[in-house]
Design a protein around this motif. Structure first.
Motif, short mmCIF file in Angstrom:
data_model
loop_
_atom_site.label_atom_id
_atom_site.label_comp_id
_atom_site.label_asym_id
_atom_site.label_seq_id
_atom_site.Cartn_x
_atom_site.Cartn_y
_atom_site.Cartn_z
N LEU A 199 0.94 -1.19 -0.05
CA LEU A 199 0.07 -0.07 0.20
C LEU A 199 0.86 1.43 0.17
O LEU A 199 0.42 2.18 -0.39
N GLY A 200 1.77 1.30 0.74
CA GLY A 200 2.72 2.41 0.71
C GLY A 200 3.50 2.52 -0.92
O GLY A 200 3.62 3.74 -1.19
N TYR A 201 3.72 1.41 -1.45
CA TYR A 201 4.39 1.51 -2.79
C TYR A 201 3.39 2.34 -3.75
O TYR A 201 3.56 2.98 -4.47
N LEU A 202 1.88 1.54 -3.71
CA LEU A 202 0.85 2.31 -4.37
C LEU A 202 0.48 3.64 -4.03
O LEU A 202 0.37 4.51 -4.87
N ASN A 203 0.67 4.08 -2.76
CA ASN A 203 0.48 5.54 -2.35
C ASN A 203 1.52 6.33 -2.89
O ASN A 203 1.08 7.23 -3.40
N ASN A 204 2.52 5.85 -3.08
CA ASN A 204 3.64 6.82 -3.83
C ASN A 204 3.69 6.43 -5.40
O ASN A 204 4.40 7.73 -5.83
N ASN A 205 3.02 5.91 -5.92
CA ASN A 205 3.01 5.56 -7.30
C ASN A 205 1.92 5.92 -8.41
O ASN A 205 1.88 5.69 -9.51
N LEU A 206 0.74 5.94 -7.42
CA LEU A 206 -0.58 6.32 -8.21
C LEU A 206 -0.63 7.80 -8.16
O LEU A 206 -1.14 8.22 -6.90
N PRO A 207 -0.57 8.41 -9.33
CA PRO A 207 -0.86 9.85 -9.45
C PRO A 207 -2.14 10.21 -8.69
O PRO A 207 -3.28 9.80 -8.97
N ASN A 208 -2.05 11.21 -7.64
CA ASN A 208 -3.42 11.87 -7.26
C ASN A 208 -4.14 10.76 -6.30
O ASN A 208 -5.39 10.97 -5.96
N ALA A 209 -3.59 9.76 -5.91
CA ALA A 209 -4.03 8.85 -4.94
C ALA A 209 -3.70 8.96 -3.56
O ALA A 209 -2.62 9.40 -3.29
N LYS A 210 -4.64 8.34 -2.70
CA LYS A 210 -4.39 8.69 -1.07
C LYS A 210 -4.64 7.01 -0.66
O LYS A 210 -5.96 6.56 -0.81
N VAL A 211 -3.70 6.00 -0.52
CA VAL A 211 -3.99 4.76 -0.15
C VAL A 211 -3.41 4.39 1.28
O VAL A 211 -2.10 4.62 1.21
N VAL A 212 -4.22 4.31 2.14
CA VAL A 212 -3.84 4.16 3.57
C VAL A 212 -4.13 2.74 4.11
O VAL A 212 -5.10 2.34 3.93
N TYR A 213 -2.82 2.35 4.72
CA TYR A 213 -3.23 1.17 5.67
C TYR A 213 -3.65 1.41 6.94
O TYR A 213 -3.14 2.23 7.84
N ILE A 214 -4.75 0.73 7.34
CA ILE A 214 -5.28 0.78 8.64
C ILE A 214 -5.35 -0.41 9.66
O ILE A 214 -5.84 -1.39 9.12
N ASP A 215 -4.40 -0.41 10.54
CA ASP A 215 -3.97 -1.51 11.43
C ASP A 215 -5.27 -1.90 12.34
O ASP A 215 -5.59 -1.09 13.11
N VAL A 216 -5.85 -2.96 12.29
CA VAL A 216 -6.78 -3.41 13.19
C VAL A 216 -6.33 -4.73 13.90
O VAL A 216 -7.01 -5.01 14.99
#
Length: 289
Positions: A199-216
Motif C-alpha cells: 500500500l505504501g508503494y501504491l500510495n507513492n506511485n498512483l498519481p493523485n491517489a491516497k492509499v492508506v493502511y489501517i491496522d486493526v
C-alpha cells in the motif's frame, strides 16, 4: 467483518471531509440490529436513486482477494463487486451528470476490508494455497489498481485481524486451554506486513491517489488480551455459541452481549467494533482529511 465496504459520501461543501467523518460517525453511533439497516446495500432491490448520493455498501460476506476463496464458499467473487462499482458510476452519471460524478469520485473514499477469509479458508484450513501470501497481495494490487482506474482516489484498506484468537480457531487448534492459536496469528502478521508495504508503494506511485493502511490487528489483539480494561467478561467465546442467536426468544444464550468481545465464533460484538473505530479515529484522523 472480514468483507469489502466501499462507501461513497457525496453531499456538503467540503465533500472529502464530510464523506469520511460522516461514515465514521455512522459506524460509531448506529446500532447494528437484525431489523435495522443504516447503510443500504447496492444490490438491495429497494435501493433508491437518492441512496447513491449519500452512501452504499458493496460488501458481500465470505469473499476474499483470491478467487479460490469465493469458490470454496460459493459466493460472488471480488471482480463482480468491481462491476457493481462500475454500474454505480454509470447510474450516478445518469442522475447528476458526468462532471458532478467525476467530482464525487475524486472527493469520496473507498473502504476495503477483505482478507480474513483467504487466510482462514483457502490459505490455512484447506491448505490449498498454504503460505502463498505473495499471491494474495498480487490479487489485492490488481484490484486496487482497477478501483483507481475507474475513478477511486482515496482508498483505505483494513489489515487482517488476529485470526488465531477467534473463538472458532481457539476451539479447533487452540489446544486444551483454547488459547489464541499461534500459526493463524503469525499468518495474519506476515500478510499485514506485506500489505502495508504494498500500500505504501501504491500510495507513492498512483498519481493523485491516497492509499492508506489501517491496522486493526493490534487494537483487536489488545482488547482480547486485556478484556477487563474495557468492561468485558468473556474474550475467548462468542455470545451466541450456546445456541443459534443471542436474542430473547432463544433460551440458554447470553443476556448481555456487551460483556463479550465476540458476538459469535467469528465476529466481534458491536461494543468491540466501537472501541476499535474510536482508536482508528484518533490514530488516522490526519490521514482521513
Amino acid at each position: 467483518m472480514s468483507d469489502l465496504v466501499s462507501t461513497i459520501k457525496a453531499e456538503g461543501k467540503n465533500l472529502e471531509e464530510v464523506a469520511i467523518i460522516a461514515w465514521l460517525i455512522w459506524l460509531r453511533r448506529n446500532k447494528l440490529r437484525t431489523n435495522e439497516v443504516a447503510l443500504p446495500t447496492y444490490r438491495d432491490p429497494t435501493l433508491q436513486p437518492k441512496d447513491l448520493l449519500s452512501g452504499v455498501s458493496f460488501a458481500l460476506g465470505g469473499i476474499g482477494y483470491d478467487l479460490l476463496t469465493s469458490k470454496i464458499v460459493s459466493i460472488i467473487p471480488l471482480p463482480e463487486q468491481l462491476q457493481d462499482f462500475e454500474q454505480y458510476i454509470g447510474k450516478l452519471k445518469r442522475i447528476v451528470g458526468e462532471g458532478r460524478t467525476n467530482f464525487i469520485l475524486a472527493k469520496s473514499v473507498v473502504f476495503v476490508a477483505v482478507g480474513s477469509n483467504d487466510n482462514a479458508n483457502a490459505y490455512y484450513l484447506s491448505r490449498i494455497r498454504k503460505a502463498k501470501y505473495d499471491r494474495k497481495v498480487m490479487f489485492l494490487t490488481k484490484y486496487l489498481k482497477e478501483l483507481y482506474g475507474v475513478g477511486a482516489r482515496t482508498i483505505f484498506v483494513l489489515s487482517v485481524p488476529p485470526l488465531g484468537c477467534l473463538p472458532s480457531q481457539r476451539t479447533l487448534i487452540g489446544g486444551k486451554e483454547e488459547e489464541c492459536a499461534k500459526e493463524p496469528n503469525q499468518a495474519s502478521q506476515v500478510f499485514n506486513d506485506k500489505l502495508s508495504k504494498e500500500l505504501g508503494y501504491l500510495n507513492n506511485n498512483l498519481p493523485n491517489a491516497k492509499v492508506v493502511y489501517i491496522d486493526v490487528y493490534n487494537p483487536q489483539l489488545y482488547i482480547i488480551t486485556n478484556p477487563k480494561k474495557y468492561g468485558f467478561e468473556v474474550a475467548n467465546k462468542g455470545s451466541i455459541e450456546a445456541s443459534i442467536l443471542c436474542i430473547k426468544l432463544t433460551p440458554f444464550t447470553c443476556t448481555d452481549d456487551s460483556k463479550y468481545v465476540f458476538f459469535d465464533s467469528y465476529y466481534p460484538t458491536e461494543k468491540t467494533y466501537q472501541i476499535i473505530v474510536d482508536g482508528i479515529l484518533k490514530k488516522y484522523i490526519n490521514s482521513f482529511l
